[in-house]
Write an enzyme that holds these catalytic residues in place. Sequence first.
Site, PDB file in Angstrom:
ATOM      1  N   TRP A  19       0.825  -1.222   0.000  1.00  0.00           N
ATOM      2  CA  TRP A  19       0.000   0.000   0.000  1.00  0.00           C
ATOM      3  C   TRP A  19       0.852   1.262   0.000  1.00  0.00           C
ATOM      4  O   TRP A  19       1.798   1.378   0.775  1.00  0.00           O
ATOM      5  CB  TRP A  19      -0.885  -0.011   1.245  1.00  0.00           C
ATOM      6  N   ASN A  21       0.120   5.691  -0.060  1.00  0.00           N
ATOM      7  CA  ASN A  21      -0.777   6.837  -0.266  1.00  0.00           C
ATOM      8  C   ASN A  21       0.024   8.125  -0.434  1.00  0.00           C
ATOM      9  O   ASN A  21       0.824   8.189  -1.376  1.00  0.00           O
ATOM     10  CB  ASN A  21      -1.944   6.898   0.723  1.00  0.00           C
ATOM     11  N   ASP A  22      -0.134   9.110   0.412  1.00  0.00           N
ATOM     12  CA  ASP A  22       0.375  10.466   0.142  1.00  0.00           C
ATOM     13  C   ASP A  22       1.866  10.544  -0.219  1.00  0.00           C
ATOM     14  O   ASP A  22       2.689   9.886   0.414  1.00  0.00           O
ATOM     15  CB  ASP A  22       0.216  11.350   1.386  1.00  0.00           C
ATOM     16  N   TRP A  81       2.846   9.590   9.955  1.00  0.00           N
ATOM     17  CA  TRP A  81       1.948  10.111   8.923  1.00  0.00           C
ATOM     18  C   TRP A  81       2.623  11.223   8.128  1.00  0.00           C
ATOM     19  O   TRP A  81       3.800  11.472   8.274  1.00  0.00           O
ATOM     20  CB  TRP A  81       0.635  10.561   9.574  1.00  0.00           C
ATOM     21  N   ASP A 146      -0.036  16.840   9.342  1.00  0.00           N
ATOM     22  CA  ASP A 146       0.503  17.156   8.018  1.00  0.00           C
ATOM     23  C   ASP A 146       1.198  18.520   7.939  1.00  0.00           C
ATOM     24  O   ASP A 146       0.794  19.400   7.165  1.00  0.00           O
ATOM     25  CB  ASP A 146      -0.600  17.062   6.934  1.00  0.00           C
ATOM     26  N   GLU A 200      -6.446  18.353   5.289  1.00  0.00           N
ATOM     27  CA  GLU A 200      -5.283  17.482   5.303  1.00  0.00           C
ATOM     28  C   GLU A 200      -4.234  18.065   4.361  1.00  0.00           C
ATOM     29  O   GLU A 200      -4.562  18.766   3.399  1.00  0.00           O
ATOM     30  CB  GLU A 200      -5.674  16.062   4.859  1.00  0.00           C
TER      31      GLU A 200
HETATM   32  N1  DQQ Z   1      -2.985  10.543   4.950  1.00  0.00           N
HETATM   33  C1  DQQ Z   1      -2.046  10.557   6.055  1.00  0.00           C
HETATM   34  C2  DQQ Z   1      -2.442  11.694   6.901  1.00  0.00           C
HETATM   35  C3  DQQ Z   1      -3.139  12.598   5.950  1.00  0.00           C
HETATM   36  C4  DQQ Z   1      -3.888  11.640   5.077  1.00  0.00           C
HETATM   37  C5  DQQ Z   1      -2.066   9.232   6.749  1.00  0.00           C
HETATM   38  C6  DQQ Z   1      -4.256  12.219   3.739  1.00  0.00           C
HETATM   39  O1  DQQ Z   1      -1.327  12.308   7.526  1.00  0.00           O
HETATM   40  O2  DQQ Z   1      -3.955  13.516   6.611  1.00  0.00           O
HETATM   41  O3  DQQ Z   1      -1.624   8.200   5.892  1.00  0.00           O
HETATM   42  O4  DQQ Z   1      -4.466  11.231   2.776  1.00  0.00           O
END
Ligand code: DQQ
Length: 538
Positions: A19, A21-22, A81, A146, A200
Site C-alpha cells: 500500500w 498513499n500520500d 503520517w 501534516d 489534510e
Molecule cells: N494521509 C495521512 C495523513 C493525511 C492523510 C495518513 C491524507 O497524515 O492527513 O496516511 O491522505
Amino acid sequence: SIASNQYRTACHFQPPKNWMNDPNGPMHYNGVYHLFYQYNPYSVVAGNKSWGHSTSTDLINWTPQDPAIDRNKPYDINGCWSGSATILHGSKPVILYTGIDTEKRQVQNVAIPKNLSDPFLREWTKPDYNPIMEPIDGINASQFRDPMTAWHGSDGHWRVAVGAEIEGNGTAILYKSNDFVHWVRAASPLHTSRGSGMWECPDFYPVLSKGRQGLDTSENSRDVKHVLKMSLAETQSDHYMLGRYDLEKDVFVPDKTVDDYREWLRYDYGKFYASKTFFDEKKKRRILWSWLNESDSKADDLLKGWAGIQAVPRTIWLDSNGRQLVQWPVKELESLRRTGAHLHNTELKTGGLFEIKGVKASQANVEVDFELPNLEIAKPFDPSWLIDPPKLCRDEDASVQGGLGPFGLLILASPNLEEHTAVFFRVYKAHNRYRVLLCSDQRRSSLRPEVDKPAYGSFVDIDIKKEGKISLRTLIDHSVVESFAGGGRTCITARVYPEVLVTGDIHLYAFNNGTETIKVSKLQAWDMAKPWINVEGE
Ligand code: DQQ
C-alpha cells in the site's frame, strides 16, 4: 488474470508492492531528487504507516531505498503520517512529520539526516526533543496533522502551518520558531474557512505573476502571488485559492473573499489527493506530486499485491491571466517517447472515428490540437451548468451528438467499443464568449462490475476564438489516464481497469460526434518506454 498485473503502471511512481498513499517530503538536495511516501511495509491495505523512500536524478527513474522513518518511538509508535521537507538555509534538510503517539494523539515531529555526506540521505534520526508540537489549547488530538514545508520570514523566524479542524472549520494553524526546535503557536491561523472540515496536507507557496519559473517557498515580493492548497478529507479532493501573504498580520488573504470551498479551484477534477509541491532549485521550477488512489475493490488489490500510485510529477505555475494555476508533466517525461504516429490537418467528419495506429495503446502519450472551423454551430450555454459539470458529462455521453462536440479520444478501447474511456470536449456559446467543457467519462471503461466508474468534468478557461484551437494531452499508462486540456489549464485524472488489458486487443481512437466536420490540425502519439521505477536490485 488480475494476478498477472495488467493494471500495473509503467511510467508512474509506485513501490514494488503493498500500500502507498500520500507523497511526503519531496525535495531536491545536492543533485538528487527525493520522494518519500506513506507506505505500509506489510500489506496492501492502509495501516502501519511509515515513510517509504526513493531517489532519482531525473524524476523519471527511481531507486528504492529503505524506509526512512519507521514507527519506533513513543511519539510515533502508532504511525508516521504525512509531512514535508524544508532545506534550512539551502544546506540542511529537515523533515517535519506527524506521529501518532502512544495515546493515539497526533503530534508533530522532526527527523534529520544521519549523515549529510551520504548522497542518498538513506538514514534519518529523530532528535530527543520530539514532539515539537502537541495538540493542546483547544486543538483536537485527532485533527492535527501534516506539517507543510516551512518558510523563513524577514524577521529571521521560521514559520510552518499544520492542518486541523477547529469546530468544523478547516484551518492551517501557524507556528513560529527561531531555531526549528522550539515552536510557538501564532495568535491567528494562516487561514481558516467556515464549514470546510478537516484540512489534510495543506501546502502554501509563492508563484510569480509572470512566467513559469518557480520560487523557493521563503521568497516573497510584489511580483508574487501565494497559493494555499488544502486536501478536503470529506470529499477526498484537493482545492486551492490564490491570494497574497500579508506579512504584517502573518495571514493568507484570498483574492476572492467568498468563503465557500465549492468556489475554490482544483488542481485536477478527477482522482487526485493529498498532493504536495516542492521547489526544484536545480531547474528553478515548482513541481507537484499527488497520490492517485485505486478505484477497484479491496479484493482486487489483494490479488494485485499493490495499491496506490503517484501522478506524474507536474511543473506548476500561474496562468498569465492570473486567475488560475497551469500544470504540465515535467519535461523529462518526454525522454521516454519512442516511435509514434504523427498526423497533420486531418479532417474528422461528423460521426467520424479515426484509429490512431502505430502505438501501443496501453502505454502511450497523445497530443492533439482540434481546430473548429465553425464556432457558430455551438449550442447555447446555461450558466447553471457551472455548478455541476460532471452532471453535464453524465447526461450527455460521447455518443450523444451535440453542436460543437463531443470530440476527443476513445482510450483503452476493446475492438467492439464495449469497453472504452472517453475523454472529450463540448463547446457552448455563452452570452459573450465560448465555454469549453472537458469530460473524462469512465462509465464504460470496464466490464468489471466491482470497480468505481465515475464521469468527471470541468470547464476549461480558454478563449477559443482567440486561440483558434483546443489542445489535449493524455497520458495513458495501463490503469491510469491523465488528461491536460488547454495547455494544462484543466486537468482530469482517472483510474480504469478494462478487461481488454487482460485480453490484449487494445485500441485508441480520435472521434467527432458533433454536427460538423472539425480539423485535427496536429496529432502526435508516442509509445512510452518503461523507466526503472523502484526495481529491486537496481
Ligand atoms: N494521509 C495521512 C495523513 C493525511 C492523510 C495518513 C491524507 O497524515 O492527513 O496516511 O491522505
